[in-house]
Design a protein around this motif. Structure first.
Motif, PDB file in Angstrom:
ATOM      1  N   VAL A   7     -26.979  63.172  44.770  1.00  0.00           N
ATOM      2  CA  VAL A   7     -25.626  62.889  45.241  1.00  0.00           C
ATOM      3  C   VAL A   7     -24.628  63.700  44.424  1.00  0.00           C
ATOM      4  O   VAL A   7     -24.734  63.787  43.186  1.00  0.00           O
ATOM      5  N   LYS A   8     -23.664  64.304  45.103  1.00  0.00           N
ATOM      6  CA  LYS A   8     -22.592  65.053  44.435  1.00  0.00           C
ATOM      7  C   LYS A   8     -21.288  64.266  44.545  1.00  0.00           C
ATOM      8  O   LYS A   8     -20.918  63.829  45.636  1.00  0.00           O
ATOM      9  N   VAL A   9     -20.617  64.089  43.421  1.00  0.00           N
ATOM     10  CA  VAL A   9     -19.339  63.377  43.379  1.00  0.00           C
ATOM     11  C   VAL A   9     -18.281  64.344  42.868  1.00  0.00           C
ATOM     12  O   VAL A   9     -18.480  65.025  41.858  1.00  0.00           O
ATOM     13  N   SER A  10     -17.170  64.426  43.566  1.00  0.00           N
ATOM     14  CA  SER A  10     -16.102  65.363  43.178  1.00  0.00           C
ATOM     15  C   SER A  10     -14.747  64.699  43.350  1.00  0.00           C
ATOM     16  O   SER A  10     -14.616  63.654  43.988  1.00  0.00           O
ATOM     17  N   ARG A  11     -13.757  65.343  42.786  1.00  0.00           N
ATOM     18  CA  ARG A  11     -12.380  64.872  42.869  1.00  0.00           C
ATOM     19  C   ARG A  11     -11.542  66.010  43.430  1.00  0.00           C
ATOM     20  O   ARG A  11     -11.262  66.979  42.725  1.00  0.00           O
ATOM     21  N   PRO A  12     -11.139  65.956  44.698  1.00  0.00           N
ATOM     22  CA  PRO A  12     -10.432  67.090  45.318  1.00  0.00           C
ATOM     23  C   PRO A  12      -9.173  67.510  44.577  1.00  0.00           C
ATOM     24  O   PRO A  12      -8.824  68.689  44.572  1.00  0.00           O
ATOM     25  N   SER A  13      -8.488  66.572  43.949  1.00  0.00           N
ATOM     26  CA  SER A  13      -7.243  66.938  43.265  1.00  0.00           C
ATOM     27  C   SER A  13      -7.505  67.830  42.060  1.00  0.00           C
ATOM     28  O   SER A  13      -6.587  68.476  41.555  1.00  0.00           O
ATOM     29  N   ASP A  14      -8.770  67.877  41.576  1.00  0.00           N
ATOM     30  CA  ASP A  14      -9.093  68.783  40.481  1.00  0.00           C
ATOM     31  C   ASP A  14      -8.895  70.238  40.887  1.00  0.00           C
ATOM     32  O   ASP A  14      -8.587  71.092  40.054  1.00  0.00           O
ATOM     33  N   ALA A  15      -9.093  70.532  42.175  1.00  0.00           N
ATOM     34  CA  ALA A  15      -8.866  71.899  42.661  1.00  0.00           C
ATOM     35  C   ALA A  15      -7.395  72.277  42.533  1.00  0.00           C
ATOM     36  O   ALA A  15      -7.050  73.402  42.156  1.00  0.00           O
ATOM     37  N   LEU A  16      -6.518  71.317  42.828  1.00  0.00           N
ATOM     38  CA  LEU A  16      -5.087  71.584  42.679  1.00  0.00           C
ATOM     39  C   LEU A  16      -4.727  71.728  41.210  1.00  0.00           C
ATOM     40  O   LEU A  16      -3.877  72.541  40.844  1.00  0.00           O
ATOM     41  N   ALA A  17      -5.383  70.937  40.361  1.00  0.00           N
ATOM     42  CA  ALA A  17      -5.132  71.067  38.929  1.00  0.00           C
ATOM     43  C   ALA A  17      -5.596  72.424  38.419  1.00  0.00           C
ATOM     44  O   ALA A  17      -4.950  73.037  37.567  1.00  0.00           O
TER      45      ALA A  17
END
Length: 409
Positions: free
Chosen positions: A264-274
């Motif tokens: 399973v892969k877990v990510s935080r999309p707002s990290d891309a904006l950061a």
């Protein structure tokens, strides 16, 4: 006794530490007023450097303020769960119960999923060759998807409990443009999966889930009934309380697939904006370096102006020394002239930089932000440049003997 006291008073009056700030400004400004064009050009060099630095910092800060505003509006508590790879390198699948299991996590407030419908193409009509699919992905979607990812509909409506069971579709912003569809209605249909689907809505751009922009979204039950969808979610979007984001992130993989959390892969999309914001900061550093070079060039211009001023005013220096002016007073005169010239250039550059920032932010519809440290630092930088540029000419002027200066033709 009276004569001695008078001489002491005169000496104290001429002493460098007895010159008042107003006297220094008046004496220093006299040299600038007699050569206005040269003073303007020298101050312009300083102004360009300060304006460049202020504008770069201001525009960068305004851009970051806009990113922060968008993140605050969309929320930074969105986490996504997606299948990874098995130990053999094959594509893994999330369990059918993944969404239900994730929803039981205490701090989780919203959960919604999409599932990719494989081997399903989208066309504007049934007469387009099959090879011209346009790369549009078909995704089954939960009804809570819109609220979970912070998306909005710009045309038509979103799926509801009635339409998600029938051949109805909502298009992402890029998909609608690719298909040439700008309106919705019962007569607006697309050829999807070998049958007609009615377009009931068009989404706005989704910053935190850009994969939805190039997708055609159908209801979960409709995808299982009309298309070749196996019901397995491929992306699960999870909203949680702000203080618990990292804690939820740590348990999401094991909760979504208890038997194989490593798949399973877990990510935080707002990290891309950061990350994009960090890139902007690096770019800002580069531009600040260019502004510093411009400021250095302006300082060289000030130094050149002051050296020429000393050479041209040797007779004036000799006359003042003959009338009793000390070396300290001569040094203070030219140093104050250099500082005044730099301060004028710095103030003008700061005003120009703020104006450029405000104008650019207005065209981009950003908030205008110019940090106080940038303006204060700009003024301080000009004073340092002015002191360094004027120090050598001031010392050189003070060392001139009265007879040598007066003998200059």
């Amino acid at each position: 006794m009276t004569t001695t006291t008078t001489r002491r008073s005169a000496a104290q009056t001429l002493s460098p530490d007895r010159l008042r700030p107003g006297d220094l400004l008046r004496v220093g400004g006299a040299g600038l007023r007699t050569r206005p064009l040269r003073a303007f050009l020298s101050a312009l060099g300083i102004a360009i450097g300060i304006a460049a630095m202020t504008a770069v910092v201001g525009i960068s800060s305004s851009s970051r303020a806009e990113v922060d505003r968008q993140l605050a509006a969309l929320g930074t508590n969105l986490l996504t769960v997606a299948p990874g790879n098995t130990l053999l390198g094959e594509d893994a699948k999330l369990p059918l119960e993944a969404v239900a299991m994730i929803s039981r996590i205490g701090p989780v407030t919203r959960v919604a999923a999409t599932g990719t419908v494989s081997d399903t193409k989208v066309y504007r009509n049934d007469r387009i060759p099959s090879v011209q699919s346009g790369g549009i992905a078909v995704r089954a979607a939960h009804l809570e998807l819109l609220a979970t990812v912070g998306a909005s509909v710009v045309e038509g409506t979103w799926l509801n409990a009635a339409t998600d069971r029938y051949p109805a579709v909502v298009l992402g912003s890029a998909t609608a443009k690719r298909l040439g569809i700008a309106t919705v209605g019962a007569e607006v249909r697309i050829w999807l999966g070998g049958q007609w689907f009615t377009v009931i809505g068009i989404l706005d751009t989704v910053p935190l889930a850009p994969e939805l922009d190039s997708a055609a979204l159908v209801g979960w039950p409709a995808a299982e009934e009309y298309l070749t969808f196996d019901g397995h979610p491929t992306t699960v979007y999870t909203r949680t309380t702000d203080p618990s984001v990292e804690e939820v992130r740590a348990v999401l993989a094991a909760t979504a697939n208890p038997e194989a959390p490593n798949e399973v892969k877990v990510s935080r999309p707002s990290d891309a904006l950061a990350a994009r914001e960090a890139t902007d900061e690096a770019f800002t550093g580069l531009l600040l370096g260019l502004g510093a070079v411009a400021l250095l060039v302006g300082g060289v211009g000030v130094a050149n102006t002051m050296v020429i001023s000393v050479l041209e005013r040797r007779a004036e220096i000799g006359l003042r020394r003959s009338l009793g002016a000390t070396r300290g007073q001569i040094r203070g005169q030219f140093l104050s002239e250099s500082l005044l010239l730099s301060a004028l250039g710095g103030a003008g550059g700061m005003v120009i930089g703020v104006a450029v920032t405000a104008l650019y932010s207005l065209t981009q519809e950003w908030p205008t932000v110019v940090p106080a440290w940038a303006t204060a630092g700009g003024v301080l930088a000009t004073l340092v440049i002015g002191a360094m540029a004027g120090l050598y000419p001031a010392i050189r002027a003070a060392r001139l003997a009265p007879t040598e200066a007066l003998a200059t033709p």
